[in-house]
Design an enzyme around this catalytic site. Structure first.
Site, PDB file in Angstrom:
ATOM      1  N   ARG A  87      -6.442 -11.128  -5.148  1.00  0.00           N
ATOM      2  CA  ARG A  87      -5.499 -10.158  -4.099  1.00  0.00           C
ATOM      3  C   ARG A  87      -5.274 -11.695  -3.022  1.00  0.00           C
ATOM      4  O   ARG A  87      -4.899 -11.232  -2.243  1.00  0.00           O
ATOM      5  CB  ARG A  87      -6.291  -9.399  -3.711  1.00  0.00           C
ATOM      6  CG  ARG A  87      -6.060  -8.735  -2.089  1.00  0.00           C
ATOM      7  CD  ARG A  87      -7.177  -7.752  -1.932  1.00  0.00           C
ATOM      8  NE  ARG A  87      -6.119  -6.983  -0.717  1.00  0.00           N
ATOM      9  CZ  ARG A  87      -6.892  -5.691   0.424  1.00  0.00           C
ATOM     10  NH1 ARG A  87      -7.825  -5.365  -0.590  1.00  0.00           N
ATOM     11  NH2 ARG A  87      -6.801  -5.538   1.238  1.00  0.00           N
ATOM     12  N   GLU A  95     -12.230  -2.585  12.434  1.00  0.00           N
ATOM     13  CA  GLU A  95     -12.719  -1.503  11.445  1.00  0.00           C
ATOM     14  C   GLU A  95     -13.467  -2.196  10.251  1.00  0.00           C
ATOM     15  O   GLU A  95     -14.281  -1.081   9.909  1.00  0.00           O
ATOM     16  CB  GLU A  95     -10.599  -1.519  10.494  1.00  0.00           C
ATOM     17  CG  GLU A  95     -11.018  -1.073   9.315  1.00  0.00           C
ATOM     18  CD  GLU A  95      -9.494  -1.027   8.411  1.00  0.00           C
ATOM     19  OE1 GLU A  95      -8.844  -2.149   9.598  1.00  0.00           O
ATOM     20  OE2 GLU A  95      -9.384  -1.179   6.990  1.00  0.00           O
ATOM     21  N   GLU A 138       0.571  -1.424   0.252  1.00  0.00           N
ATOM     22  CA  GLU A 138       0.160   0.418   0.250  1.00  0.00           C
ATOM     23  C   GLU A 138       1.020   1.271  -0.087  1.00  0.00           C
ATOM     24  O   GLU A 138       0.308   2.277   1.357  1.00  0.00           O
ATOM     25  CB  GLU A 138      -1.257  -0.208   1.250  1.00  0.00           C
ATOM     26  CG  GLU A 138      -1.842  -1.511   0.969  1.00  0.00           C
ATOM     27  CD  GLU A 138      -3.475  -1.033   2.543  1.00  0.00           C
ATOM     28  OE1 GLU A 138      -2.965  -0.451   2.849  1.00  0.00           O
ATOM     29  OE2 GLU A 138      -3.990  -1.933   2.119  1.00  0.00           O
ATOM     30  N   ASP A 191      -8.363  -8.518   4.714  1.00  0.00           N
ATOM     31  CA  ASP A 191      -8.077  -7.725   5.171  1.00  0.00           C
ATOM     32  C   ASP A 191      -9.128  -7.900   6.794  1.00  0.00           C
ATOM     33  O   ASP A 191      -9.251  -6.306   6.730  1.00  0.00           O
ATOM     34  CB  ASP A 191      -7.802  -6.466   4.660  1.00  0.00           C
ATOM     35  CG  ASP A 191      -7.757  -5.001   5.779  1.00  0.00           C
ATOM     36  OD1 ASP A 191      -7.287  -5.671   6.515  1.00  0.00           O
ATOM     37  OD2 ASP A 191      -7.871  -4.484   5.041  1.00  0.00           O
TER      38      ASP A 191
HETATM   39  O1  GCW Z   1      -7.150  -3.138   6.787  1.00  0.00           O
HETATM   40  C1  GCW Z   1      -5.993  -2.033   5.971  1.00  0.00           C
HETATM   41  C2  GCW Z   1      -6.781  -0.917   6.791  1.00  0.00           C
HETATM   42  C3  GCW Z   1      -5.143   0.805   6.606  1.00  0.00           C
HETATM   43  C4  GCW Z   1      -4.375  -0.426   7.018  1.00  0.00           C
HETATM   44  C5  GCW Z   1      -3.849  -1.529   6.003  1.00  0.00           C
HETATM   45  C6  GCW Z   1      -2.520  -2.232   6.575  1.00  0.00           C
HETATM   46  C7  GCW Z   1      -2.960   0.419   8.411  1.00  0.00           C
HETATM   47  O2  GCW Z   1      -7.680  -0.255   5.667  1.00  0.00           O
HETATM   48  O3  GCW Z   1      -5.961   2.010   6.982  1.00  0.00           O
HETATM   49  O4  GCW Z   1      -2.697   0.641   7.609  1.00  0.00           O
HETATM   50  O5  GCW Z   1      -4.961  -2.713   6.223  1.00  0.00           O
HETATM   51  O6  GCW Z   1      -3.165  -3.698   7.640  1.00  0.00           O
HETATM   52  O7  GCW Z   1      -1.438  -2.308   6.491  1.00  0.00           O
END
Ligand code: GCW
Length: 694
Positions: A329, A386, A284, A358
């Site tokens: 992914r 989250e 990212e 995630d």
């Molecule tokens: O879940 C996603 C989140 C990001 C986060 C990323 C990660 C810290 O939306 O905010 O960044 O994963 O875990 O690196």
């Protein structure tokens, strides 16, 4: 008469206002007089038995906690007696033995000072739970060595995915000004066995490694040290360029390695028990070794070499998915890290999120736990919610974590559960690590949603002992937090235990994932189809069309299934045997597919969304039944959040069903409430100023 009786009973309960600050360490007076007398007699003297001779800040902390706790609970001034006993060296790591016998009373034995502290908290817990002393003899030792919170806290005190206020760390005021909250944080962590904290966001800022900031970090470390909570930092891979004046951060460049070595020496001068680094690299947009055509192992090993002589570790995150890779992914972590198995130094731990995507409300365990048998692996769980309603909705997460920890990877034959992979027992690997992304902030009650304190508690308890059940943990937590009124405890336990599945039902049932609206991870947006990357959109994940819905991950599709052991491939590969709670994760299924309930898939989907809403309403009713049984302050705070959750659950149901109906072309079955608004109303909702979101 009946009313009078009720009032009398309620009068016995503790109903003074409570803002939640004390967490599970409330130490409310024991009201049962018979029990109180027994405790008073038995606990007037407590014995510490340990080879740790001298008094030190950790023993002081344990003593203070016991004195204070027993005074509050029982109104006595306990006497502490220390005995030196080398035999306790047999108690593993920072474990303890807690026992009672008539002759000596209560003895806490441990081979380390921290063990005595953990034993003291265990004794206080025992008393708060109102458990008998007769027959008490437990030995308890942590199953995982490094039990860490990960804070995604920025230096300006914004917390990424934080929903409980600002960061606890007051960087601007440190090191001179230190809020008492630092101690309370460390106490809370120690009380559930956590022994480390990564202070900074994985989306890292190199400033934290500058001398000024290191002085501030040292001040925090000093606050936490008596409670055995060591500090760790995130290392921004490009720090040698950003704060070091170098032209490159290439891990194989000797000048870069030398820069890190000097930096690490400086850190350990300031913080001798510094734990190590956590790194998010080439993920990212974060910099990393691949920027220089090096591998994750090259990057991790270079840092690991720098911290090795100090016993430091590097936790290298496996949360990667590349912008140049259009493969599914969820396969990308295994494709990238699998080939690096065995190439990491002994003090590198590859840190893996529980699922391959995630932190979704439900996903299968990450196949990477089974794909790197020669590498130390850590689990990263997310305590902050989250994708599960953040701090306005209730989702008790122990059942989610247990699902993963208990899953069998078959990596070393049957019984190779994720828990055994990460606790190091399968291959005697040390150090072992478990991490939880923290849900705490400056809110008075620490976690925003009062009941979300249970998730912080549960993470700590599971990190210590992953064999505990969700039920055991919740029962402890509820007693500690709300007292022992049986109706209250039973009601809250039930609410918490069902709450994660409820969120799944009204947001992403049957294996659906990642269908949130654009720009945040809170509300529904199954229509989201155009974003900078396809694998950030919702349509990428649900793939709804006229023929059905779901992501085909079998051999006929992305074949992500092939990353799992044959046992799982067999079970999950066939839509008839695949558990329905993961059906749409693995299969694209026709709308008329017959489900176990006898309903068609479409009807079942509708039914699950409705069920989610119904379950929130029933939680709301159950909570309402507690009015007068718990203090108004906490009662009202939670009641308000349930009202919000009911609203949100309806939005999820209506938005998703209206959207999917366009493809299914079928009506809502009986029992499903009609949507409150047309689809475009939901599509036009733009939530702004979300907490935890930049
Ligand atoms: O879940 C996603 C989140 C990001 C986060 C990323 C990660 C810290 O939306 O905010 O960044 O994963 O875990 O690196």
């Amino acid at each position: 008469m009946k009313k009078l009786l009720l009032l009398l009973t309620l009068g016995l309960l503790n109903l003074h206002a409570d803002d939640g600050y004390r967490l599970w360490l409330r130490y409310e007076p024991v009201t049962d007089s018979a029990l109180r007398d027994i405790y008073r007699a038995a606990l007037s003297t407590v014995h510490f038995q340990s080879p740790v001779a001298a008094v030190n800040p950790t023993i002081d902390a344990a003593t203070h906690e016991l004195l204070w706790g027993l005074r509050e609970l029982l109104g006595i001034d306990m006497q502490l007696q220390g005995t030196d006993n080398a035999a306790t060296a047999l108690i593993h790591a920072d474990g303890y033995r807690l026992r009672f016998d008539r002759e000596h009373g209560v003895t806490i034995s441990a081979s380390t000072d921290l063990g005595l502290l953990y034993g003291s908290f265990a004794l206080l817990r025992h008393v708060q739970l109102g458990l008998p002393l007769e027959g008490l003899d437990v030995v308890s030792a942590p199953k995982v060595e490094r039990r860490l919170l990960n804070h995604w806290d920025d230096l300006n005190r914004h917390v990424e995915r934080g929903y409980a206020g600002f960061s606890l760390w007051e960087w601007f005021y440190l090191p001179e000004i230190r809020t008492p909250r630092y101690r309370d944080y460390a106490r809370a962590c120690a009380s559930i066995g956590l022994n480390g904290t990564v202070l900074t966001n994985v989306n890292a800022d190199a400033q934290i490694l500058t001398p000024d900031y290191l002085t501030k970090v040292a001040a925090l470390a000093a606050e936490f040290r008596p409670y055995g909570v060591r500090v760790y930092l995130t290392a921004r891979f490009s720090a040698p360029i950003e704060i070091g004046g170098l032209k490159t951060a290439d891990p194989l460049d000797p000048a870069v390695a030398a820069w890190w070595q000097t930096k690490v020496a400086e850190i350990y001068r300031a913080i001798p028990d510094f734990g190590g680094f956590l790194v998010k690299a080439n993920s990212e947009g974060q910099p990393g070794p691949q920027d220089y055509k090096r591998t994750h192992a090259d990057g991790a090993n270079m840092l690991a070499d720098a911290v090795a002589q100090y016993n430091g570790i590097v936790m290298w995150r496996a949360f990667v998915y590349s912008p140049d890779n259009d493969d599914d992914r969820v396969k990308q972590a295994v494709s990238e890290f699998g080939p690096l198995d065995g190439k990491f130094r002994q003090n590198v731990i590859v840190q893996i999120k529980n699922g391959p995507l995630d932190f979704m409300p439900r996903e299968p365990f990450s196949p990477l736990f089974g794909a790197m048998p020669r590498t130390r692996l850590a689990a990263e769980l997310q305590i902050t919610q989250e994708y599960l309603g953040q701090s306005s909705q209730l989702a008790y997460l122990a059942p989610l974590w247990k699902e993963v920890l208990d899953a069998d990877t078959f990596a070393h034959g049957p019984g190779s559960t994720v828990a055994h992979v990460i606790d190091g027992t399968l291959r005697h690997q040390s150090p072992s690590v478990i991490a939880g992304v923290a849900n705490v902030g400056t809110d008075r009650n620490w976690t925003g949603h009062l009941l979300a304190q249970a998730n912080w508690y549960a993470f700590g308890r599971l990190a210590w002992d992953h064999t505990l059940t969700s039920e055991q943990i919740v029962d402890e937590w509820t007693h500690l937090t709300f007292g022992s009124d049986a109706t209250t405890v039973a009601t809250i336990n039930k609410l918490l235990l069902g709450s994660r599945e409820t969120v799944v039902n009204y947001s992403m049932p049957l294996g659906l994932t990642h269908i949130m609206a654009e720009g945040h991870h809170y509300g529904p947006g199954p229509w989201v189809d155009k974003l900078a990357r396809a694998d950030w959109t919702a349509v990428y994940y649900h793939k709804a069309d006229e023929s059905g819905i779901g992501f085909n991950r079998t051999a006929a599709g992305s074949n992500a299934l092939a990353q799992y052991a044959p046992e799982w491939q067999q079970l999950w590969g066939n839509p008839e045997t695949c558990p329905e709670n993961l059906l749409l994760w693995f299969h694209h299924v026709p709308w008329d597919h017959k489900m176990k309930s006898g309903r068609t898939l479409w009807d079942e989907l509708c039914h699950r969304y409705q069920q989610g809403v119904d379950e929130v309403r029933s939680m709301q009713r159950d909570w309402a039944s507690l009015q007068g049984r718990i203090d108004d302050e906490r009662f009202t705070a939670v009641a308000q959040r349930f009202a919000r959750q009911e609203l949100d659950a309806r939005d999820w149901r209506d938005a998703c069903l209206l959207y999917f109906a366009q493809f299914a072309k079928r009506p809502f079955p009986a029992g499903v409430e009609p949507a409150a608004h047309p689809l475009d109303t939901y599509q036009s909702i733009k939530l702004r100023n979300m907490p935890g979101h930049r």
